[in-house]
Structures are given as C-alpha cells and as structure tokens.
Design a protein around this motif. Structure first.
Motif, PDB file in Angstrom:
ATOM      1  N   ALA A  57       0.810  -1.223   0.000  1.00 16.59           N
ATOM      2  CA  ALA A  57       0.000   0.000   0.000  1.00 16.59           C
ATOM      3  C   ALA A  57       0.839   1.266   0.000  1.00 16.59           C
ATOM      4  CB  ALA A  57      -0.924  -0.004   1.222  1.00 16.59           C
ATOM      5  N   GLU A  58       2.150   1.149  -0.073  1.00 15.78           N
ATOM      6  CA  GLU A  58       3.000   2.341   0.060  1.00 15.78           C
ATOM      7  C   GLU A  58       2.693   3.378  -1.012  1.00 15.78           C
ATOM      8  OE1 GLU A  58       7.701   3.679   0.125  1.00 15.78           O
ATOM      9  OE2 GLU A  58       7.157   1.583  -0.248  1.00 15.78           O
ATOM     10  N   SER A  59       2.450   2.927  -2.240  1.00 14.98           N
ATOM     11  CA  SER A  59       2.207   3.860  -3.336  1.00 14.98           C
ATOM     12  C   SER A  59       0.946   4.680  -3.102  1.00 14.98           C
ATOM     13  CB  SER A  59       2.101   3.092  -4.657  1.00 14.98           C
ATOM     14  OG  SER A  59       1.637   3.931  -5.693  1.00 14.98           O
ATOM     15  N   ILE A  60      -0.191   4.015  -2.921  1.00 14.75           N
ATOM     16  CA  ILE A  60      -1.452   4.743  -2.777  1.00 14.75           C
ATOM     17  C   ILE A  60      -1.482   5.521  -1.463  1.00 14.75           C
ATOM     18  CG2 ILE A  60      -2.687   2.784  -1.735  1.00 14.75           C
ATOM     19  CD1 ILE A  60      -4.090   5.485  -4.128  1.00 14.75           C
ATOM     20  N   ALA A  61      -0.867   4.990  -0.408  1.00 15.11           N
ATOM     21  CA  ALA A  61      -0.829   5.720   0.861  1.00 15.11           C
ATOM     22  C   ALA A  61      -0.038   7.017   0.713  1.00 15.11           C
ATOM     23  CB  ALA A  61      -0.227   4.847   1.960  1.00 15.11           C
ATOM     24  N   SER A  62       1.062   6.984  -0.037  1.00 10.82           N
ATOM     25  CA  SER A  62       1.866   8.183  -0.256  1.00 10.82           C
ATOM     26  C   SER A  62       1.089   9.229  -1.043  1.00 10.82           C
ATOM     27  CB  SER A  62       3.152   7.828  -1.004  1.00 10.82           C
ATOM     28  OG  SER A  62       3.953   6.940  -0.252  1.00 10.82           O
ATOM     29  N   VAL A  63       0.376   8.774  -2.068  1.00 13.41           N
ATOM     30  CA  VAL A  63      -0.390   9.704  -2.898  1.00 13.41           C
ATOM     31  C   VAL A  63      -1.484  10.378  -2.075  1.00 13.41           C
ATOM     32  CG1 VAL A  63      -1.969   9.867  -4.865  1.00 13.41           C
ATOM     33  CG2 VAL A  63       0.103   8.487  -5.048  1.00 13.41           C
ATOM     34  N   ARG A  64      -2.188   9.581  -1.291  1.00 13.13           N
ATOM     35  CA  ARG A  64      -3.306  10.145  -0.529  1.00 13.13           C
ATOM     36  C   ARG A  64      -2.815  10.976   0.658  1.00 13.13           C
ATOM     37  NH1 ARG A  64      -7.688   5.281  -1.646  1.00 13.13           N
ATOM     38  NH2 ARG A  64      -7.836   5.863  -3.856  1.00 13.13           N
ATOM     39  N   ALA A  74       3.531  17.714   1.413  1.00 11.24           N
ATOM     40  CA  ALA A  74       2.840  17.072   0.287  1.00 11.24           C
ATOM     41  C   ALA A  74       3.829  16.745  -0.825  1.00 11.24           C
ATOM     42  CB  ALA A  74       1.735  17.979  -0.236  1.00 11.24           C
ATOM     43  N   GLU A  75       4.659  17.711  -1.171  1.00  9.09           N
ATOM     44  CA  GLU A  75       5.634  17.486  -2.249  1.00  9.09           C
ATOM     45  C   GLU A  75       6.654  16.431  -1.833  1.00  9.09           C
ATOM     46  OE1 GLU A  75       5.437  21.883  -4.353  1.00  9.09           O
ATOM     47  OE2 GLU A  75       6.833  21.552  -2.697  1.00  9.09           O
ATOM     48  N   SER A  76       7.047  16.446  -0.571  1.00  5.35           N
ATOM     49  CA  SER A  76       8.002  15.455  -0.084  1.00  5.35           C
ATOM     50  C   SER A  76       7.421  14.048  -0.147  1.00  5.35           C
ATOM     51  CB  SER A  76       8.415  15.811   1.341  1.00  5.35           C
ATOM     52  OG  SER A  76       9.292  14.843   1.866  1.00  5.35           O
ATOM     53  N   ALA A  77       6.132  13.905   0.214  1.00  7.65           N
ATOM     54  CA  ALA A  77       5.488  12.587   0.183  1.00  7.65           C
ATOM     55  C   ALA A  77       5.481  12.016  -1.217  1.00  7.65           C
ATOM     56  CB  ALA A  77       4.064  12.690   0.727  1.00  7.65           C
ATOM     57  N   LEU A  78       5.232  12.861  -2.214  1.00  8.11           N
ATOM     58  CA  LEU A  78       5.236  12.381  -3.601  1.00  8.11           C
ATOM     59  C   LEU A  78       6.653  12.087  -4.082  1.00  8.11           C
ATOM     60  CD1 LEU A  78       2.608  14.630  -5.432  1.00  8.11           C
ATOM     61  CD2 LEU A  78       2.417  12.215  -4.837  1.00  8.11           C
ATOM     62  N   ALA A  79       7.592  12.931  -3.689  1.00  7.75           N
ATOM     63  CA  ALA A  79       8.974  12.750  -4.164  1.00  7.75           C
ATOM     64  C   ALA A  79       9.587  11.466  -3.630  1.00  7.75           C
ATOM     65  CB  ALA A  79       9.817  13.954  -3.754  1.00  7.75           C
ATOM     66  N   ARG A  80       9.240  11.081  -2.404  1.00  2.04           N
ATOM     67  CA  ARG A  80       9.837   9.886  -1.786  1.00  2.04           C
ATOM     68  C   ARG A  80       9.218   8.593  -2.316  1.00  2.04           C
ATOM     69  NH1 ARG A  80       8.887  12.657   3.102  1.00  2.04           N
ATOM     70  NH2 ARG A  80       7.219  11.156   3.536  1.00  2.04           N
ATOM     71  N   ALA A  81       8.005   8.675  -2.824  1.00  2.72           N
ATOM     72  CA  ALA A  81       7.249   7.462  -3.133  1.00  2.72           C
ATOM     73  C   ALA A  81       7.590   6.915  -4.517  1.00  2.72           C
ATOM     74  CB  ALA A  81       5.758   7.743  -3.048  1.00  2.72           C
ATOM     75  N   SER A  82       7.487   5.610  -4.623  1.00  6.85           N
ATOM     76  CA  SER A  82       7.547   4.945  -5.925  1.00  6.85           C
ATOM     77  C   SER A  82       6.105   4.691  -6.345  1.00  6.85           C
ATOM     78  CB  SER A  82       8.324   3.629  -5.812  1.00  6.85           C
ATOM     79  OG  SER A  82       8.318   2.948  -7.040  1.00  6.85           O
ATOM     80  N   SER A  87       2.959   3.544  -8.318  1.00  5.60           N
ATOM     81  CA  SER A  87       2.607   2.478  -9.247  1.00  5.60           C
ATOM     82  C   SER A  87       1.776   3.038 -10.396  1.00  5.60           C
ATOM     83  CB  SER A  87       1.805   1.389  -8.527  1.00  5.60           C
ATOM     84  OG  SER A  87       0.543   1.887  -8.138  1.00  5.60           O
ATOM     85  N   ALA A  88       1.715   2.279 -11.493  1.00  7.23           N
ATOM     86  CA  ALA A  88       0.952   2.718 -12.662  1.00  7.23           C
ATOM     87  C   ALA A  88      -0.519   2.921 -12.322  1.00  7.23           C
ATOM     88  CB  ALA A  88       1.102   1.692 -13.785  1.00  7.23           C
ATOM     89  N   SER A  89      -1.058   2.075 -11.445  1.00 11.28           N
ATOM     90  CA  SER A  89      -2.476   2.182 -11.107  1.00 11.28           C
ATOM     91  C   SER A  89      -2.795   3.424 -10.290  1.00 11.28           C
ATOM     92  CB  SER A  89      -2.919   0.930 -10.344  1.00 11.28           C
ATOM     93  OG  SER A  89      -2.183   0.796  -9.145  1.00 11.28           O
ATOM     94  N   ASP A  90      -1.795   4.000  -9.633  1.00  7.46           N
ATOM     95  CA  ASP A  90      -2.011   5.183  -8.802  1.00  7.46           C
ATOM     96  C   ASP A  90      -1.548   6.473  -9.479  1.00  7.46           C
ATOM     97  OD1 ASP A  90      -2.943   3.518  -6.746  1.00  7.46           O
ATOM     98  OD2 ASP A  90      -0.904   3.191  -6.016  1.00  7.46           O
ATOM     99  N   MET A  91      -1.024   6.354 -10.715  1.00 10.48           N
ATOM    100  CA  MET A  91      -0.444   7.520 -11.367  1.00 10.48           C
ATOM    101  C   MET A  91      -1.486   8.600 -11.653  1.00 10.48           C
ATOM    102  SD  MET A  91       2.356   8.825 -12.151  1.00 10.48           S
ATOM    103  CE  MET A  91       3.420   7.375 -12.015  1.00 10.48           C
ATOM    104  N   HIS A  92      -2.703   8.186 -12.035  1.00 11.22           N
ATOM    105  CA  HIS A  92      -3.774   9.148 -12.317  1.00 11.22           C
ATOM    106  C   HIS A  92      -4.021  10.044 -11.106  1.00 11.22           C
ATOM    107  CE1 HIS A  92      -7.764  10.316 -14.087  1.00 11.22           C
ATOM    108  NE2 HIS A  92      -8.060  10.459 -12.808  1.00 11.22           N
ATOM    109  N   GLU A  93      -4.168   9.426  -9.950  1.00 10.26           N
ATOM    110  CA  GLU A  93      -4.430  10.183  -8.729  1.00 10.26           C
ATOM    111  C   GLU A  93      -3.226  11.042  -8.351  1.00 10.26           C
ATOM    112  OE1 GLU A  93      -6.145   9.108  -4.273  1.00 10.26           O
ATOM    113  OE2 GLU A  93      -6.412   7.671  -5.921  1.00 10.26           O
TER     114      GLU A  93
END
Length: 608
Positions: A207-214, A228-236, A238-244
């Motif tokens: 869940a790391e990807s979607i948790a980071s995005v949200r 907010a910017e740091s959370a996105l920068a640190r996260a990898s 996934s393709a399924s979460d890229m839209h969000e």
C-alpha cells in the motif's frame, strides 16, 4: 513440490489463507481431476487464479460453473469480479446484474456493483446500491466506505456521516479498503483520523504507493505543501495510482503558481478520464489554472464543460431543479412580513451579545472565511468552520407542528425559544469544546437567508455582513466545484447567479431594516485598502479590547491546518488584491447581468 494424493477442500482453503497460491492451484486441479463434478474445487481454483493475477482463466471457470449451475447467483457475482479484474467493465456489470436478478438480497453483490458504478461515475446508483447493501449487512465495511462519498456527491452529508459512525474504532481492513477509507475520511473533513491511518498504511509494502499519494493529497488540503511534495517525491508511484498522483501534482503546481505545468497535468488526467461528474472537479481546477495564466476565454470554455457535467448529474438526482422557473434559493420567497413581526413575543431570557454567537454572513465567496480566521485568531473567540446548525433549528421549529416557517415565529413563547437555543448549543457541543468566557463565531455565508431565526433566538447577537464587488462574487462562484445539487444549479449560469444574488441581498436588506439588527457591513476591498481601519470597526462592533490579536490570522490559519471552505488556500497567504476586479477580464460574459446587479452595486457603493 509433489501433487498430493488425496487433496481436500479444507487443504485448498488452508493454502489460500496462507497465500500458498501455487500449491492451492495444484491441489484444486488434482481434486477436479479425481472428481470432475466438484464445483467447490472449481470455485477455489478460480479464486486461486484470480489471486495469482490470472482473471481471464478465472472467468472461464466461472462461465463453466454457470453452465453447470445456472441458478446459482454467486457464480455470476464471481464472474463479474473476474471480468472487472481483466478490465471488461461492461461484462462485469452484466454479470453482477444477472446475479442480483437471481438474488436481490446479496449484500456483497450489491456492494460490488456499487463499486463498479462508482468507477463509471454514476454516483446516484452507487449511493442506492451501497445503502441497500448496508441495510442488509450493517457490519460490512465496503458499503459504508464507498457509500459515504456517493452520499456526499448526492447532497446527503448526514447519511454519509451515519455510514462512518465509529469508524475510528475499526480494525485494519487490508491495504485497499484502508486506503479507500482514508480517501472517504478526507472527503468528510476527518483529517486527523485519515492521517493516522495513512501513516500506518505506509508501513505496508503493498500500500506504500497509494498511501503516499493520498497522504500528499491530505497535506495539500491542510496547507502543508512542503510535506505534500516530499510525500510524492519519496514514493515509488505504481501505474495504477499515477492518475491520482497527477491530480495531486497539478493542485500543488497551481498552489505554487506554476499554472502552465498544472494545465499540462490536468489535461493528461482528463484525457484518460471519462466525462462524468467525478471528473468535474478536475475541469474546474483546470479552468482556474487557465485563469491564472490570464486566458479568460479558455477558462470560460473549460468552466462550461465542468458545469455541463454537473448538470447531467443534477438532472438525474433532482430534475425539478433544472426547470426554468425553479429557485435553488427558494427561502427568499418566504419573508417575515411586518404584521407578523409585530406579534413576536419579547423574550426576557434572550442572551446578551457576549453570550450569543458572532454571526458572519454574506453571499458565498464574499470573504467570510477571511473574517472567520481573523476572529478565530483572538484568544477569546472560537470558530467552528462552516456549519448549518441554524438550519437544524429551523427544522426543529417545523417538527414542533409549526410548519410554516417563518410565519410561525410569532407563535414561539420564551420556553420555545430557550428550547431552540438548547438545540443550537447542543449541535455546537458536538464539534467544539467552548470554554467559559469564550465567544463563538458561526460563519456560514448562506445564513444571510436565515436572519429571521438568528434574530428570533439571538436578538442581541452581533452580526458581520461580508461584502465584495457583486461581479467578482458571481465570477468566483461560477468557478467553484460545489457539491450541493441546488447550489450547483444556482452557479451553472451567470443569469441564475445574478438573480440569486439580487434576491438574497433584497431579502437580507428588508429583514435587516425590519429587525434593526446589530449588523456591521464590511467590504472586502475596504479591508485590503485600510486593514487597520477595518480592524478598528470590527473590534468596536464586537466590543474587543485586544484587537491586535486579529492581525496574526494567517499564521493562526496555517497552524490550524484544515479549513473546510474553498478558500482554504487563500486565507493562509498574505493579504493581496489579486482577486479584486478580476471580473473585468470577463466583462463580456457578465455584461448581460449587470442590470440585475445594479441595485445591489449602488446600495453597497460599487462601480456600475
């Protein structure tokens, strides 16, 4: 690994439960080989294949099961899930509906179809399906998690709150449900609980990807942009979460003034989205980015698209609102006439100004949030964000057999009035722990239409009317993505907005004159021109000795974090005139409604 000689259903289930998927598949195939008619083994094999990411093979098994047992609804529901995983939304929907035709009281199937309809942008059927599933199985989390945002989109926040009652006590639900619960909590402004669960979810690799995005989305919403910017920068991601993730990046780019970047991101998102009410928010945000670039024509073109999507939704939800003669603010059609007002009984127990709330009113987008945050910065004053508690009081009046509000206000005796004040303060207690000596700020723009109930139960209250150039007000409302269906209709055209604004101001002016209420009229532009003079007027009106505390409202708002209104991004910035006179860039589209606005503009001293 060797094939077991005597596989059993229990051993296959154990393998599935312990995530030994390859072994579960071997055992299931072995059992089917020995017992070709064993449908339980076929179901477990299909489950194993789906868990291994092989939905097409699972769907084939479910089709075979349907042939063998055409009256078994679960086979259709399982087929729907497999088809959904493979991307066949039409096939999945057809399978779910066929399963429900066989068993309409299958809560799981109702929830699955509801989730699919949400994915397809149909919030109305999503709401209906999820509520039906919840009533059949109140303990199932899916109908509550996905039903709540659907209820919000349908203008039913009370039902949404009911669905998520006590959710802070729910155990961990697994990565997907947990992440979606957090998204729902964010929609409902329950941000502390959302942050707590998201930070816990970050520890789960799946869940790391979607948790980071949200988490990034939440940090933006509570004005913690660096985080907010740091959370996105640190996260990898996934393709399924890229839209969000792209939506969050677009909002952050706009917040930082990088409008061209935001436009590109929003366009990428909308190119991959369907045209439905769920994408309306992105269309509104894209329009604001075009406005930030100074492109009024493209902003208006984009806004028309956004409103078109919203009205399609309203047309299904409340078609009567779209009638040419409908009035989304129909409360203006029910004034207090002087003859009735003269019959109001005097209330000897009416609280003093200091014991009454401070009411901040004004047509939406007139600067009420700015005033609220200024007062909330004072140590002796507490704000509670935007609440509709006065509407609860009006409902109580109507429940008591006095349905004809406001004509029935003359029938209220002192005991009735005290009871209504208790209703109001009980609502306040549910959201705010007001300490002894503290004064409450009740900021709700549309309380401009509730002056009769304000004056009836709090006749000594101090009221501030926030004013702003009517053309800037109309433009700002037209550019907002509101959720209440009636207000979506009101804001769908400048003609409706102008009529609503003019009628609201006439309604207010007549009642303010009739009641001779304690009102301070405060123009947004005057506050920007001479902040000190405006502070002096506010402090004198409210009887505040320590007026300097009001100056630090931006720091106070930043420390507060969450602010519920669309102005959350503006009130943490230094005062500026960026939005003053913005309507001039849109003069061509506003010109037809200027005659409607002229009386209000003359009344409040604005250019005509």
């Amino acid at each position: 690994m060797t094939e077991p000689n005597t596989p059993s259903i229990e051993s296959i289930v154990e393998c599935l439960q312990t995530n030994r998927l390859a072994e579960s598949e071997l055992r299931a195939r072995a059992l089917i080989g020995q017992e070709p008619g064993n449908t339980d083994a076929m179901v477990l094999l299909a489950i194993s294949l789906l868990m291994q990411g092989r939905p097409t093979e699972a769907a084939d098994l479910h089709r075979e099961l349907i042939v063998r047992q055409p009256g078994e609804s679960t086979h259709y529901n399982n087929l729907g899930t497999a088809l959904l995983e493979s991307g066949d939304l039409d096939g999945a929907e057809q399978a779910y509906r066929r399963g429900l035709a066989l068993n309409a009281k299958d809560a799981g199937a109702l929830a699955s179809l509801g989730a699919l309809r949400w994915q397809r942008g149909d919030v109305i059927e999503t709401r209906d399906l999820m509520l039906a599933a919840w009533r059949l199985d109140p303990e199932m989390p899916e109908p509550r998690i996905y039903g709540a945002p659907a209820c919000i989109a349908c203008g039913e926040p009370e039902m949404a709150a009911r669905l998520l009652e006590q959710c802070e006590k729910w155990p961990f639900l697994g990565p997907t449900l947990e992440a979606d619960l957090c998204a729902t909590l964010m929609q409902m402004d329950r941000n502390d609980e959302a942050e707590r669960r998201l930070r816990a979810l970050l520890r789960h690799p799946q869940a790391e990807s979607i948790a980071s995005v949200r988490l990034a989305a939440l940090m933006e919403r509570i004005n913690r942009l660096d985080e907010a910017e740091s959370a996105l920068a640190r996260a990898s991601i996934s393709a399924s979460d890229m839209h969000e993730a792209q939506l969050v990046r677009a909002r952050l780019a706009s917040r930082r003034g990088r409008y061209q970047e935001a436009i590109g991101l929003y366009n990428d998102v909308l190119d991959s989205s369907g045209d439905n009410v769920a994408s309306a928010d992105a269309w509104f945000a894209l329009a604001k980015a075009h406005d930030g670039m100074g492109d009024a024509a493209l902003a208006m073109q984009t806004l028309r698209k956004a409103h078109e999507l919203q009205l399609l939704h309203v047309g299904r939800l409340a078609p009567d609102l779209l009638a040419p003669d409908s009035n989304p603010l129909n409360i203006v059609e029910y004034p207090v006439v002087e003859e009735v007002y003269r019959r109001w009984q005097v209330d000897p127990a009416a609280p003093s100004a200091e014991q009454s709330p401070i009411f901040i009113v004004g047509f939406p987008r007139s600067g009420t949030t700015l005033l609220e945050q200024m007062l909330d910065a004072h140590p002796g004053i507490r704000a509670m964000d935007e609440r509709a508690f006065l509407q609860n009081v009006i409902a109580k009046v109507q429940e008591a057999g006095k349905e004809n509000y406001p004509d029935n206000l003359d029938r209220l005796n002192p005991a009735d009035l005290q009871g209504l004040r208790e209703v109001y303060w009980k609502c306040v207690e549910g959201v705010l722990d007001l300490r002894a000596g503290e004064r409450l700020v009740d900021k709700n723009p549309l309380n401009i239409l509730r002056l009769p109930i304000i004056h009836r139960i709090f006749p000594n209250a101090r009221i501030i009317l926030a004013l702003r150039h009517p053309c800037d007000v109309l433009l700002s409302n037209y550019m907002q993505c509101f959720t209440a269906p009636a207000y979506q209709v009101l804001c769908s055209s400048f003609e409706r907005l102008a009529r609503g604004y003019a009628e609201s101001m006439d309604f207010w002016t007549e009642h303010a004159r009739l009641f001779n209420a304690n009102i301070l009229e405060l123009r947004y532009e005057d506050m920007l021109d001479d902040f000190d003079a405006s502070l002096e007027r506010i402090a004198n009106h409210l009887g505040l000795e320590d007026r300097n505390a009001l100056r630090g409202f931006q720091e106070h708002a930043r420390a507060k974090g969450f602010i519920s209104t669309p102005s959350y991004a503006q009130v943490v910035e230094p005062l500026n005139k960026k939005a003053v006179g913005r309507w001039h860039r849109y003069r061509d589209v506003l010109a037809p409604v200027l005659p409607v606005l002229k009386p209000a503009m003359e009344r409040w001293g604005y250019e005509v």
